[in-house]
Design a protein around this motif. Sequence first.
Motif, PDB file in Angstrom:
ATOM      1  N   ALA A   1       0.831  -1.209   0.000  1.00 43.27           N
ATOM      2  CA  ALA A   1       0.000   0.000   0.000  1.00 43.27           C
ATOM      3  C   ALA A   1       0.865   1.257   0.000  1.00 43.27           C
ATOM      4  O   ALA A   1       0.572   2.221  -0.717  1.00 43.27           O
ATOM      5  N   ALA A   2       1.934   1.259   0.801  1.00 41.88           N
ATOM      6  CA  ALA A   2       2.824   2.429   0.850  1.00 41.88           C
ATOM      7  C   ALA A   2       3.524   2.629  -0.485  1.00 41.88           C
ATOM      8  O   ALA A   2       3.671   3.761  -0.965  1.00 41.88           O
ATOM      9  N   ARG A   3       3.952   1.544  -1.110  1.00 39.45           N
ATOM     10  CA  ARG A   3       4.592   1.658  -2.425  1.00 39.45           C
ATOM     11  C   ARG A   3       3.602   2.149  -3.477  1.00 39.45           C
ATOM     12  O   ARG A   3       3.953   2.940  -4.363  1.00 39.45           O
ATOM     13  N   SER A   4       2.358   1.688  -3.376  1.00 44.10           N
ATOM     14  CA  SER A   4       1.335   2.144  -4.321  1.00 44.10           C
ATOM     15  C   SER A   4       1.083   3.644  -4.162  1.00 44.10           C
ATOM     16  O   SER A   4       0.935   4.370  -5.154  1.00 44.10           O
ATOM     17  N   SER A   5       1.022   4.116  -2.919  1.00 43.87           N
ATOM     18  CA  SER A   5       0.836   5.550  -2.672  1.00 43.87           C
ATOM     19  C   SER A   5       1.970   6.363  -3.276  1.00 43.87           C
ATOM     20  O   SER A   5       1.741   7.418  -3.882  1.00 43.87           O
ATOM     21  N   LEU A   6       3.176   5.865  -3.146  1.00 47.87           N
ATOM     22  CA  LEU A   6       4.322   6.570  -3.721  1.00 47.87           C
ATOM     23  C   LEU A   6       4.256   6.557  -5.248  1.00 47.87           C
ATOM     24  O   LEU A   6       4.611   7.554  -5.899  1.00 47.87           O
ATOM     25  N   SER A   7       3.791   5.451  -5.839  1.00 48.57           N
ATOM     26  CA  SER A   7       3.655   5.403  -7.302  1.00 48.57           C
ATOM     27  C   SER A   7       2.692   6.477  -7.791  1.00 48.57           C
ATOM     28  O   SER A   7       2.941   7.135  -8.807  1.00 48.57           O
ATOM     29  N   VAL A   8       1.597   6.655  -7.064  1.00 45.98           N
ATOM     30  CA  VAL A   8       0.623   7.686  -7.443  1.00 45.98           C
ATOM     31  C   VAL A   8       1.247   9.070  -7.346  1.00 45.98           C
ATOM     32  O   VAL A   8       1.092   9.911  -8.242  1.00 45.98           O
ATOM     33  N   LEU A   9       1.961   9.331  -6.258  1.00 50.10           N
ATOM     34  CA  LEU A   9       2.587  10.644  -6.066  1.00 50.10           C
ATOM     35  C   LEU A   9       3.668  10.903  -7.111  1.00 50.10           C
ATOM     36  O   LEU A   9       3.915  12.057  -7.482  1.00 50.10           O
TER      37      LEU A   9
END
Length: 493
Positions: free
Chosen positions: A249-257
């Motif tokens: 989830a944290a990696r996905s959030s960073l991908s979006v940012l």
Amino acid sequence: MRSFALPAAVALCLVMTGCATSRGLHTTGTMTDSGALASERSLADVQLSPTAWPSQDWWVAYGDPQLSSLIEEALKTNPSLEQAQARARQAQAVADSVNAGRMPQAKLDASITGAYLSKKNPIYPPYVLGTFAWSKSIMGEFSWDLDLWGGKRAQWEGALGHSRAAQIDAYAARIELSVNVARAYVHLGYAFAQQDVAEAELQRASQSLDVTRKLVAGGLETPQQEHLADSQLASAEQQKVAADRAIDAARSSLSVLLGQGPDRGLAIGRPHMLDRGPAVLPDKLPVDLIGRRADLVAARWEIEAASKDIKAAKADFLPNISLSAMAGVIAVGGSTNVLQLPARQYAFGPALSLPIFDGGHRRARLAGADAAYDAMVARYNGLVVSALNDVSDQVSALASVRQQITLEKRAVDDAQKSWDDAMKAYKGGLKGPLTPLTSRQQLLTAQQRLAALESEQIDISVRLIEALGGGFDSTAEVADIDAAKAPQASTAR
């Protein structure tokens, strides 16, 4: 003559008394002085330094090259920044359009029109009446509103204020993005710490179940203990799955940012951010904060723009003069040459406009401008109060979590010693095999709490940087706004 003078005098009195007026309309908002907001007691124990304002690349101080790389990448590829920059360009285009309306206007028109002309049309010469004829014209026009009272200039300056606010909002979007990337990165670091504890707990629970089964088989423990150990193993497996998901989830959030697909996040490794220590605040915090927070500076520009809108609305109550002129040639008839001296036509002269009766339109517009100014002032005052309290709250939170970390480290040390003692007692035959495994569980619980506190500490430090402006510096610009408002205030007095 006397019969004419009396009606004229009456008409003049009616005009003078009936003219649109701005009497009784004014603003009521007063901007809050940030220096008057009491904060000395709340920040009494905080170290002060004139160099404590965050730098533009504040993330470098965390000592993690991967974090710096991610923020720099986000600032180049995140689509939300393009949206903010587009709004800034749009606001500038509006200002340019308003400014163009202040300039002299000139245009050239040329046309040719064919029509059957009525025999009774008195406008055209007799030789073309009752026939199909061509009308040809080339005309140039000029107009210029003199803007005697500066209303159009004020309207342009107001548009410039809105444009400047939009530019600062675009910069604020960059600060917000960098903060969000850093905080998502902190969450990723905590997810890895959770995974470490979950893996250790899974190993411990598995060992505990194996030992318990052997004891049950030897008649030294009851089946109830085996079921309890199996339940603990299932919980440990669930925690491991949840920890793995937290990393995803944290990696996905960073991908979006970063403005990238989900595979980009898979390449992000474990964070290694440094503790920046206790909070250090600037020595002139309340006064200088208004020039260090992008939202406050943008709000100041919106207030300045609103004041210019008021000036433009007041100018509409005053008489104005505009100049206009036209010149060209026009001819009717297929055989008539339009480019000859007899076809010339021209006109010029000034025009005076004076608002008398408008049904209250100008007063309503000015009242709306006054209300908009008061609303902007109230919004700014709220932002000032919120900004200073935000800094104080983050400082308090950081001090609290650092104290909690100190206490939790002591708990971890004690739990480690307890586990070591239990292992010695087990190896010496003084305790059973379950004793060190139980002590290990207490140690892992303490380590998990410590990891959460350390993650929270870094997250709060990032939020404190954001509360202090995130590296934004427009103190000189705010000083220019104040200097421009000073003569206006003295003139009003």
